[in-house]
Design a protein around this motif. Sequence first.
Motif, PDB file in Angstrom:
ATOM      1  N   ALA B 230       0.837  -1.208   0.000  1.00 48.26           N
ATOM      2  CA  ALA B 230       0.000   0.000   0.000  1.00 48.26           C
ATOM      3  C   ALA B 230       0.872   1.258   0.000  1.00 48.26           C
ATOM      4  CB  ALA B 230      -0.930  -0.012   1.218  1.00 48.26           C
ATOM      5  N   TYR B 231       1.954   1.220   0.768  1.00 52.55           N
ATOM      6  CA  TYR B 231       2.860   2.368   0.821  1.00 52.55           C
ATOM      7  C   TYR B 231       3.490   2.605  -0.550  1.00 52.55           C
ATOM      8  CZ  TYR B 231       6.654   5.419   2.370  1.00 52.55           C
ATOM      9  OH  TYR B 231       7.516   6.478   2.516  1.00 52.55           O
ATOM     10  N   GLN B 232       3.939   1.509  -1.174  1.00 54.47           N
ATOM     11  CA  GLN B 232       4.595   1.622  -2.483  1.00 54.47           C
ATOM     12  C   GLN B 232       3.602   2.084  -3.549  1.00 54.47           C
ATOM     13  OE1 GLN B 232       6.150  -2.349  -2.855  1.00 54.47           O
ATOM     14  NE2 GLN B 232       7.566  -2.054  -1.138  1.00 54.47           N
ATOM     15  N   ALA B 233       2.341   1.691  -3.400  1.00 57.32           N
ATOM     16  CA  ALA B 233       1.307   2.151  -4.341  1.00 57.32           C
ATOM     17  C   ALA B 233       1.105   3.657  -4.183  1.00 57.32           C
ATOM     18  CB  ALA B 233       0.004   1.402  -4.094  1.00 57.32           C
ATOM     19  N   GLN B 234       1.028   4.101  -2.932  1.00 63.05           N
ATOM     20  CA  GLN B 234       0.815   5.530  -2.650  1.00 63.05           C
ATOM     21  C   GLN B 234       1.987   6.399  -3.072  1.00 63.05           C
ATOM     22  OE1 GLN B 234      -0.064   6.424   1.461  1.00 63.05           O
ATOM     23  NE2 GLN B 234      -1.934   5.188   1.430  1.00 63.05           N
ATOM     24  N   HIS B 235       3.188   5.962  -2.745  1.00 63.66           N
ATOM     25  CA  HIS B 235       4.358   6.821  -2.916  1.00 63.66           C
ATOM     26  C   HIS B 235       5.131   6.579  -4.198  1.00 63.66           C
ATOM     27  CE1 HIS B 235       4.194   8.525   1.199  1.00 63.66           C
ATOM     28  NE2 HIS B 235       3.571   7.377   1.450  1.00 63.66           N
ATOM     29  N   GLU B 236       4.999   5.372  -4.757  1.00 63.03           N
ATOM     30  CA  GLU B 236       5.802   5.067  -5.945  1.00 63.03           C
ATOM     31  C   GLU B 236       4.929   4.650  -7.120  1.00 63.03           C
ATOM     32  OE1 GLU B 236       8.542   2.098  -4.395  1.00 63.03           O
ATOM     33  OE2 GLU B 236       8.646   3.294  -2.567  1.00 63.03           O
ATOM     34  N   GLY B 237       3.624   4.663  -6.907  1.00 64.34           N
ATOM     35  CA  GLY B 237       2.689   4.322  -7.979  1.00 64.34           C
ATOM     36  C   GLY B 237       2.791   2.892  -8.473  1.00 64.34           C
ATOM     37  N   LYS B 238       3.292   2.013  -7.615  1.00 63.89           N
ATOM     38  CA  LYS B 238       3.442   0.615  -8.039  1.00 63.89           C
ATOM     39  C   LYS B 238       2.152  -0.171  -7.794  1.00 63.89           C
ATOM     40  CE  LYS B 238       8.398   0.265  -7.263  1.00 63.89           C
ATOM     41  NZ  LYS B 238       9.402  -0.018  -6.249  1.00 63.89           N
ATOM     42  N   ALA B 239       1.994  -1.256  -8.551  1.00 62.31           N
ATOM     43  CA  ALA B 239       0.818  -2.107  -8.385  1.00 62.31           C
ATOM     44  C   ALA B 239       0.840  -2.769  -7.012  1.00 62.31           C
ATOM     45  CB  ALA B 239       0.806  -3.188  -9.466  1.00 62.31           C
ATOM     46  N   ALA B 240      -0.325  -2.854  -6.394  1.00 57.78           N
ATOM     47  CA  ALA B 240      -0.413  -3.500  -5.080  1.00 57.78           C
ATOM     48  C   ALA B 240      -1.314  -4.717  -5.169  1.00 57.78           C
ATOM     49  CB  ALA B 240      -0.955  -2.520  -4.048  1.00 57.78           C
ATOM     50  N   PRO B 241      -0.743  -5.919  -5.196  1.00 56.32           N
ATOM     51  CA  PRO B 241      -1.596  -7.110  -5.175  1.00 56.32           C
ATOM     52  C   PRO B 241      -2.491  -7.096  -3.930  1.00 56.32           C
ATOM     53  CG  PRO B 241       0.696  -7.705  -5.608  1.00 56.32           C
ATOM     54  CD  PRO B 241       0.691  -6.259  -5.233  1.00 56.32           C
ATOM     55  N   LYS B 242      -3.696  -7.616  -4.102  1.00 56.00           N
ATOM     56  CA  LYS B 242      -4.633  -7.666  -2.981  1.00 56.00           C
ATOM     57  C   LYS B 242      -4.169  -8.752  -2.006  1.00 56.00           C
ATOM     58  CE  LYS B 242      -9.542  -8.630  -2.180  1.00 56.00           C
ATOM     59  NZ  LYS B 242     -10.773  -9.122  -2.825  1.00 56.00           N
ATOM     60  N   ALA B 243      -4.070  -8.400  -0.731  1.00 57.11           N
ATOM     61  CA  ALA B 243      -3.571  -9.368   0.249  1.00 57.11           C
ATOM     62  C   ALA B 243      -4.711  -9.854   1.130  1.00 57.11           C
ATOM     63  CB  ALA B 243      -2.482  -8.733   1.104  1.00 57.11           C
ATOM     64  N   GLN B 244      -4.841 -11.154   1.267  1.00 54.64           N
ATOM     65  CA  GLN B 244      -5.922 -11.728   2.069  1.00 54.64           C
ATOM     66  C   GLN B 244      -5.427 -12.927   2.867  1.00 54.64           C
ATOM     67  OE1 GLN B 244      -8.968 -12.616  -0.874  1.00 54.64           O
ATOM     68  NE2 GLN B 244     -10.448 -11.404   0.301  1.00 54.64           N
ATOM     69  N   HIS B 245      -6.027 -13.109   4.014  1.00 56.14           N
ATOM     70  CA  HIS B 245      -5.806 -14.351   4.746  1.00 56.14           C
ATOM     71  C   HIS B 245      -6.412 -15.483   3.931  1.00 56.14           C
ATOM     72  CE1 HIS B 245      -6.286 -17.477   7.847  1.00 56.14           C
ATOM     73  NE2 HIS B 245      -5.266 -16.887   8.444  1.00 56.14           N
ATOM     74  N   ILE B 246      -5.782 -16.641   3.961  1.00 50.79           N
ATOM     75  CA  ILE B 246      -6.236 -17.773   3.156  1.00 50.79           C
ATOM     76  C   ILE B 246      -7.700 -18.127   3.443  1.00 50.79           C
ATOM     77  CG2 ILE B 246      -5.187 -19.424   4.798  1.00 50.79           C
ATOM     78  CD1 ILE B 246      -5.561 -19.996   1.011  1.00 50.79           C
ATOM     79  N   ALA B 247      -8.144 -17.973   4.685  1.00 50.06           N
ATOM     80  CA  ALA B 247      -9.524 -18.326   5.043  1.00 50.06           C
ATOM     81  C   ALA B 247     -10.514 -17.435   4.293  1.00 50.06           C
ATOM     82  CB  ALA B 247      -9.727 -18.192   6.547  1.00 50.06           C
ATOM     83  N   GLU B 248     -10.188 -16.156   4.292  1.00 53.36           N
ATOM     84  CA  GLU B 248     -11.059 -15.183   3.628  1.00 53.36           C
ATOM     85  C   GLU B 248     -11.110 -15.457   2.121  1.00 53.36           C
ATOM     86  OE1 GLU B 248      -9.852 -11.297   4.935  1.00 53.36           O
ATOM     87  OE2 GLU B 248     -11.169 -10.318   3.485  1.00 53.36           O
ATOM     88  N   PHE B 249      -9.948 -15.722   1.562  1.00 57.04           N
ATOM     89  CA  PHE B 249      -9.850 -16.004   0.130  1.00 57.04           C
ATOM     90  C   PHE B 249     -10.642 -17.256  -0.219  1.00 57.04           C
ATOM     91  CE2 PHE B 249      -7.571 -18.092  -3.428  1.00 57.04           C
ATOM     92  CZ  PHE B 249      -7.677 -17.100  -4.393  1.00 57.04           C
ATOM     93  N   LEU B 250     -10.465 -18.322   0.553  1.00 53.69           N
ATOM     94  CA  LEU B 250     -11.163 -19.582   0.270  1.00 53.69           C
ATOM     95  C   LEU B 250     -12.675 -19.413   0.414  1.00 53.69           C
ATOM     96  CD1 LEU B 250      -8.965 -22.283   2.086  1.00 53.69           C
ATOM     97  CD2 LEU B 250      -9.005 -21.743  -0.352  1.00 53.69           C
ATOM     98  N   TRP B 251     -13.095 -18.722   1.469  1.00 49.02           N
ATOM     99  CA  TRP B 251     -14.531 -18.559   1.700  1.00 49.02           C
ATOM    100  C   TRP B 251     -15.166 -17.752   0.573  1.00 49.02           C
ATOM    101  CZ3 TRP B 251     -18.313 -20.846   3.911  1.00 49.02           C
ATOM    102  CH2 TRP B 251     -19.550 -20.188   4.068  1.00 49.02           C
ATOM    103  N   GLU B 252     -14.521 -16.681   0.191  1.00 50.52           N
ATOM    104  CA  GLU B 252     -15.067 -15.836  -0.884  1.00 50.52           C
ATOM    105  C   GLU B 252     -15.256 -16.608  -2.183  1.00 50.52           C
ATOM    106  OE1 GLU B 252     -13.510 -11.338   0.192  1.00 50.52           O
ATOM    107  OE2 GLU B 252     -12.993 -12.207  -1.759  1.00 50.52           O
ATOM    108  N   ARG B 253     -14.329 -17.518  -2.470  1.00 51.47           N
ATOM    109  CA  ARG B 253     -14.385 -18.215  -3.753  1.00 51.47           C
ATOM    110  C   ARG B 253     -15.253 -19.465  -3.743  1.00 51.47           C
ATOM    111  NH1 ARG B 253     -10.676 -16.456  -7.467  1.00 51.47           N
ATOM    112  NH2 ARG B 253     -11.121 -18.315  -8.709  1.00 51.47           N
ATOM    113  N   THR B 254     -15.640 -19.904  -2.560  1.00 51.93           N
ATOM    114  CA  THR B 254     -16.306 -21.216  -2.530  1.00 51.93           C
ATOM    115  C   THR B 254     -17.711 -21.201  -1.929  1.00 51.93           C
ATOM    116  OG1 THR B 254     -15.302 -21.761  -0.397  1.00 51.93           O
ATOM    117  CG2 THR B 254     -14.110 -22.473  -2.365  1.00 51.93           C
ATOM    118  N   HIS B 255     -18.178 -20.056  -1.449  1.00 53.45           N
ATOM    119  CA  HIS B 255     -19.549 -20.114  -0.911  1.00 53.45           C
ATOM    120  C   HIS B 255     -20.540 -19.556  -1.926  1.00 53.45           C
ATOM    121  CE1 HIS B 255     -19.406 -15.854   0.222  1.00 53.45           C
ATOM    122  NE2 HIS B 255     -20.691 -15.928   0.438  1.00 53.45           N
ATOM    123  N   GLY B 256     -21.638 -20.305  -2.062  1.00 51.56           N
ATOM    124  CA  GLY B 256     -22.605 -19.991  -3.104  1.00 51.56           C
ATOM    125  C   GLY B 256     -23.574 -18.894  -2.746  1.00 51.56           C
TER     126      GLY B 256
END
Lengths: 473, 256
Positions: B230-256
Amino acid sequence: MAKPTEFRIDVEKALGKTEVRAHFRKAMDTLMTNRRNQFPDDAALQALRTQAQAIRANALSKLPELLEQLETNLTKNGVQVHWAETTDEANQIVLGIMQKHHAQSIIKGKSMVSEEMGLNHFLEERGIEALESDLGEFIIQLDGETPSHIIMPAIHKSKEQISKLFHEKFPDIPYTDNVDELTASARRILRDKFYAAPVGLSGVNFAVAETGTLCLVENEGNGRMSTTIPPVHIAVTGIEKVVEKLSDIPPLLSILPRSATGQPITTYFNMISGPRKADEKDGPTEVHLVLLDNGRSRIYSDPELLATLRCIRCGACINHCPVYVRIGGHSYGTVYPGPIGTILEPQKEGLKVHGELIQASSLCGACGEVCPVRIPIPNIINRLRHDSVRKDTENTPTQDAGTRRKPLEAAIWQAWSWSASHPSLYNFGGKTATQLRGLVPNNLGAWTKVRTAPKLAEQTLHQQLKALGVDHE
Amino acid sequence: MSQTTNPPKPDTIYFFGTCLIDLIYPKAGVSAVQLLQRERVKVIYPQAQTCCGQPAWNSGYRDEARQVARAQIKFFPKNIPIVIPSGSCAGMMKTHYPELFKGEADEVEALNLANRVYELTEFLVDVLKVQLQDLGEAVEVAVHTSCSARREMGVADKIEQLLGQLSNVDVKEQAYKTECCGFGGTFAIKEPEISAAMVADKTLHIRATGATQLVSQDCGCLMNISGAFAYQAQHEGKAAPKAQHIAEFLWERTHG
């Protein structure tokens, strides 16, 4: 010896040197890859580590008896054994031997214990020339430096720097940046010195109690020359280097070079069992062993810290350390850098001098994972952190225990502990914090120099799971 | 180390949410509970729980750590598994409680608790043997495994086993994958320059994979790495991959 405050300054300086850092990274990458290639079968590696650990732990469990046995057998073999409690005593012993022989110079194979003693400096102050014959040591001695790594002392130097250094110190030799030519020059210079030196010095990798044998691993042959050409050979080592039996050597010899440089075996392996005998044509006429304590007995007295002494000085922990690779060996301001230095130096020299080092670890565990004798380095760092702030200082042998306890920090931990062991207080604190989340400043000191500040949640997990009706007992 | 023999699927488990997830990343905790409940396991979340005591333990304040740890031991009395969405806190309870309580009157209770501890991904894979169905869009993901999940808990491979079940997830491997991100708890505060150098390299290597998403089992590492992104995105304009805990990522992709 480094002053306690120098560590941080050195780290900042080291981190600023991007070229040196890239060089270190490349060197450590190579060493890590070489090691990995030597151990294709993880199960075999783990079995060998267990065996090596057992050998070293066994030796330490009988250390006093084995040292006596070692002395008896060495004496039988004609080796003169000397005991030194402190580095000063060890230096005086070496000096005494040299004076007896009216020796004005000494040629040295690689020895970290001699670095620990500050031997070169000690002898030079008394007008005696101490010349390093290990190529890496030779290079840094030319430049007035100390080793930055325990097995690759000049690893911080680039080929270009070494070329310039040789040209500056030996103007008669034409400038070259060809590594083979540089090595040949060093070899030529050293060859004459070997023949002229009245005394040779070496370290010891393993001292076998059963047979009174001093084992020395090396790659350049300078160790063999230092211990065979001069008429007098002095070996210096720490008291922990003893092993019980000759049959303990093969497993240790198998794991040491593979862990260290990723070599299946070193080019030379020397087994020194005494001075030249009447019917022998070469070898020294006198062999001495100086056994140095320098704080090791203190470490030995604690069952947890004792594991520190299992070390066989392979340097694998250093090669795999994410901190070392970034700050380099000199930043530590110690004889032994990296993870092994981080646990050894504060124990050897006390927490007042080197206590800062134990903070320089993220406790990532890479060191403990590769240690061939399974020293639990992160656990020992944790223990030393405890020693540095503990109140019951009578329960640890560590020097200067408790001296890094700061009233404010201690009060903060006490308050934290009180709150985190009283749920109503913790939950009240958590709820209040999330309600006041807007007040968390965006500037959190060093953290926000390279990162944004973390944001507190609108509602705690406690609150959210309660609202969702998750059972709470 | 990961269990060599895994118990049969239990009816009921405890969930230890960790203080970091409690205060900063509760969504990760909620997702983990949802993942566990979906496997028809009854989840108990003792409301009295606070923190495992690791911050004080790693700072050398053992009495203070023990006081907090002792409280947790009381809050998780039943002989059922304790599932923790963090390799670091699980490692504290599993490997360091036995050290912390050595010779104490309640050593047996501490050992008993330590034996019941599972890191979340370990529990999902080894005990619940979850089968996931990916409902999400195609995505390239980088995985950062915490040093404690890797070296203390020995569960580094579990996260990839879970991701391997997701048909639309492409795992990209970054250089120096097994190297520490530089968080290390108080290390980041006490050695800020070294920590900053480490996280700078970590973000560089993750970004170089082109992954748009980063997942980890540990919110400590995520706080460090995503804060730097986030800092590098703000100050250096670099891309910031979205960071998530594995639980959150798995739940988002697998619940109907």
